[in-house]
Every structure is written in structure tokens, then in C-alpha cells.
Enzyme design. Structure first.
Site, PDB file in Angstrom:
ATOM      1  N   HIS A   1       3.703  -1.832   3.460  1.00  0.00           N
ATOM      2  CA  HIS A   1       3.747  -0.328   2.775  1.00  0.00           C
ATOM      3  C   HIS A   1       5.314  -0.059   2.328  1.00  0.00           C
ATOM      4  O   HIS A   1       6.264  -0.056   3.126  1.00  0.00           O
ATOM      5  CB  HIS A   1       3.475   0.495   4.119  1.00  0.00           C
ATOM      6  CG  HIS A   1       2.194  -0.109   4.621  1.00  0.00           C
ATOM      7  ND1 HIS A   1       2.044  -0.800   5.434  1.00  0.00           N
ATOM      8  CD2 HIS A   1       0.789   0.720   4.333  1.00  0.00           C
ATOM      9  CE1 HIS A   1       0.937  -1.077   6.060  1.00  0.00           C
ATOM     10  NE2 HIS A   1       0.052  -0.018   5.001  1.00  0.00           N
TER      11      HIS A   1
ATOM     12  N   HIS B   1      -4.493   9.545   0.360  1.00  0.00           N
ATOM     13  CA  HIS B   1      -4.652   8.638   1.220  1.00  0.00           C
ATOM     14  C   HIS B   1      -5.749   9.357   2.529  1.00  0.00           C
ATOM     15  O   HIS B   1      -5.331   9.432   3.419  1.00  0.00           O
ATOM     16  CB  HIS B   1      -3.453   8.273   2.028  1.00  0.00           C
ATOM     17  CG  HIS B   1      -3.484   6.866   2.633  1.00  0.00           C
ATOM     18  ND1 HIS B   1      -3.960   6.975   3.967  1.00  0.00           N
ATOM     19  CD2 HIS B   1      -3.085   5.704   2.300  1.00  0.00           C
ATOM     20  CE1 HIS B   1      -3.881   5.472   4.372  1.00  0.00           C
ATOM     21  NE2 HIS B   1      -3.243   4.893   3.391  1.00  0.00           N
TER      22      HIS B   1
ATOM     23  N   HIS C   1      -5.940   2.970  -4.266  1.00  0.00           N
ATOM     24  CA  HIS C   1      -5.960   3.032  -2.858  1.00  0.00           C
ATOM     25  C   HIS C   1      -6.361   4.587  -2.601  1.00  0.00           C
ATOM     26  O   HIS C   1      -5.885   5.229  -1.754  1.00  0.00           O
ATOM     27  CB  HIS C   1      -4.540   2.803  -2.256  1.00  0.00           C
ATOM     28  CG  HIS C   1      -4.473   2.571  -0.776  1.00  0.00           C
ATOM     29  ND1 HIS C   1      -5.219   1.634  -0.102  1.00  0.00           N
ATOM     30  CD2 HIS C   1      -3.652   3.052   0.077  1.00  0.00           C
ATOM     31  CE1 HIS C   1      -4.980   1.750   1.063  1.00  0.00           C
ATOM     32  NE2 HIS C   1      -3.949   2.380   1.180  1.00  0.00           N
TER      33      HIS C   1
ATOM     34  N   ASP D   1       0.761  -1.277  -0.198  1.00  0.00           N
ATOM     35  CA  ASP D   1      -0.070  -0.041  -0.159  1.00  0.00           C
ATOM     36  C   ASP D   1       0.935   1.249  -0.004  1.00  0.00           C
ATOM     37  O   ASP D   1       2.022   1.228   0.432  1.00  0.00           O
ATOM     38  CB  ASP D   1      -0.813   0.127   1.337  1.00  0.00           C
ATOM     39  CG  ASP D   1      -1.951  -0.828   1.193  1.00  0.00           C
ATOM     40  OD1 ASP D   1      -2.118  -1.830   0.251  1.00  0.00           O
ATOM     41  OD2 ASP D   1      -2.813  -0.817   2.256  1.00  0.00           O
ATOM     42  N   ASP D   2       0.174   2.236  -0.347  1.00  0.00           N
ATOM     43  CA  ASP D   2       0.757   3.499  -0.206  1.00  0.00           C
ATOM     44  C   ASP D   2       1.822   4.167  -1.180  1.00  0.00           C
ATOM     45  O   ASP D   2       1.909   5.602  -1.153  1.00  0.00           O
ATOM     46  CB  ASP D   2       1.246   3.949   1.010  1.00  0.00           C
ATOM     47  CG  ASP D   2       0.143   3.793   2.394  1.00  0.00           C
ATOM     48  OD1 ASP D   2      -1.043   3.428   1.902  1.00  0.00           O
ATOM     49  OD2 ASP D   2       0.674   3.681   3.412  1.00  0.00           O
TER      50      ASP D   2
END
Length: 237
Positions: A193, A104, A100, A49-50
Site C-alpha cells: 500500500h 475506498h 480500486h 493499492d490505495d
């Protein structure tokens, strides 16, 4: 006045439960077509993620390429827009790219319309880079709101079964590796991440994630596990 404030707090709490807490608990427990993985007993899915992050994502891609592992990247739209070459590399090397949100932000604190705009923006960015429309989605922090169930018409929502707090630097690689090995089961969907830019994360946290991941991969391969794409992820209960 205190009674009025107490009533207001109560109604806000009820509203919050209906709008986000109950839906999030439901999707985590039951997640129709959304969670975890149905596969052979010794298969693992890696998800990240991210990102993309210009410092850490290339190192991660190098590591995955070294072991011929295909992973799933849930990218933040604004980061993808800033680093399209990394999105192209992910796609070229056979990784699955999901979204995603464009920024965020948690769905709990956005209106249904704003969630749709965030998603549309992120999807359009990725599609403009690789020519493929993403159909996989992971809501930030795994939090949804009541209206996000409509997203099942457009996306397969992929959550996780193992999360190890790798966005924090405290404990270094040993903490991450220890938690990964302790929680590991066949059919696990692991979330890590590849960026430390998110609120609450440490900027250097991916350094320790990458160190731990390298050792985790070699040890799990030695134990007979295989790494598979999360395209086969569905709920296992």
C-alpha cells in the site's frame, strides 16, 4: 421481543452470507481468471493499492525505476483525480494501472448499482488522464458481493497471494520484510500500500513499506527472482 430480534439477526446473517461472504470466499478460493499468477517458478508480481499519494507514490516510483521493475497500481479514483500527474507518470514508466473504486468503500456495503457507479467513475477518471480505459480491478479489501460476478465481463479481477499488513506502522520495516520473505514463493502476487489514508491504516505506514521493499527487492533479485507485471495474473489454485 427477544425471539423476533433473534429471527431478524438470523435472517440478516443469512442475507449477508449470500450477498457477500460466500461470493468473497468463492473468489478467493477459485477466482475464475482472477487470482494469483501463472508464470515461471521464480517470478513475482508487485501490486500497490490505495494511491496515488503525493508523498509516497513518487518515492515508490523512484525505487521501481531504479531496479527497472514494472508493477501494477490499483488506484482510488478520487486520489487519481487529485493527482493526475502521478497517474501520467505511472503510465509513462510502463506500469499497469487498474482501479480500486472511486472511493475506498467495500462492495459488501454497497448496492450493485452503487458499485457500478463507483467503478465507472474511477475508470472515467483514469481514462481521462492517460487515454486508456483500465480493465483491471481489485475490490477494496478483496471483498465482493453476489452481483460482482458480472464484472468479469468488463474487468480482470486481480487479488493476491501475499498480504503482510503493511498498512500498520507497528513493527516497522522488519515486520513487513520478515513476512514478505517468509511467505515468498515463485508465482506470488504481492499486495502493498502506497498510501496511509485508508480507514484503519496509519498515515506513516508507507515509510516502513518503502524501507522494507527496498531490502526485499535487493535480496530477492540476489536469489534469482524476477519481477513481472501482473497482466499475466490468473488463478493457480
Amino acid at each position: 421481543m427477544e425471539g423476533v430480534m433473534g429471527d431478524l439477526f438470523y435472517y440478516l446473517l443469512v442475507l449477508l452470507c449470500i450477498y457477500t461472504i460466500i461470493p468473497t470466499i468463492f473468489i478467493r478460493l477459485f477466482g475464475p481468471g482472477a487470482n494469483h499468477m501463472r508464470s515461471a517458478a521464480h517470478s513475482i508480481a508487485l501490486t500497490f493499492d490505495d494511491g496515488p499519494d503525493p508523498t509516497y507514490t513518487p518515492q515508490l516510483l523512484d525505487l521501481l525505476k531504479l531496479y527497472d521493475i514494472k508493477a501494477t497500481f490499483f488506484v482510488v479514483g478520487i486520489h487519481a483525480q487529485q493527482h493526475p500527474e502521478l497517474i501520467r507518470r505511472m503510465h509513462r514508466e510502463g506500469h499497469l494501472i487498474g482501479v480500486h473504486n472511486y472511493i475506498h468503500h467495500a462492495n459488501a456495503f454497497m448496492t450493485p448499482g452503487k458499485v457500478r457507479r463507483q467503478l465507472d467513475h474511477a475508470v472515467n477518471v483514469v481514462e481521462s488522464i492517460i487515454g486508456v480505459k483500465p480493465c483491471y480491478y481489485r475490490p477494496p479489501w478483496g471483498i465482493i458481493n453476489l452481483f460482482d460476478f458480472w464484472l468479469f465481463k468488463r474487468f480482470r479481477i486481480i487479488l493476491w497471494s501475499i498480504i503482510v499488513g503493511d498498512w500498520r506502522s507497528a513493527g516497522g520495516k522488519q515486520k513487513i520484510k520478515r513476512r514478505l520473505m517468509r511467505k515468498l514463493r515463485g508465482g506470488s502476487v504481492i499486495v502493498l500500500h502506497d498510501s496511509g489514508q485508508t480507514l484503519g491504516a496509519n498515515k506513516d505506514a508507507p515509510v516502513y513499506m518503502l524501507e522494507a521493499l527496498r531490502e526485499f527487492i535487493t535480496e530477492t533479485l540476489a536469489k534469482g527472482y524476477t519481477f513481472v507485471p501482473s497482466t499475466i495474473c490468473i488463478r493457480t489454485g
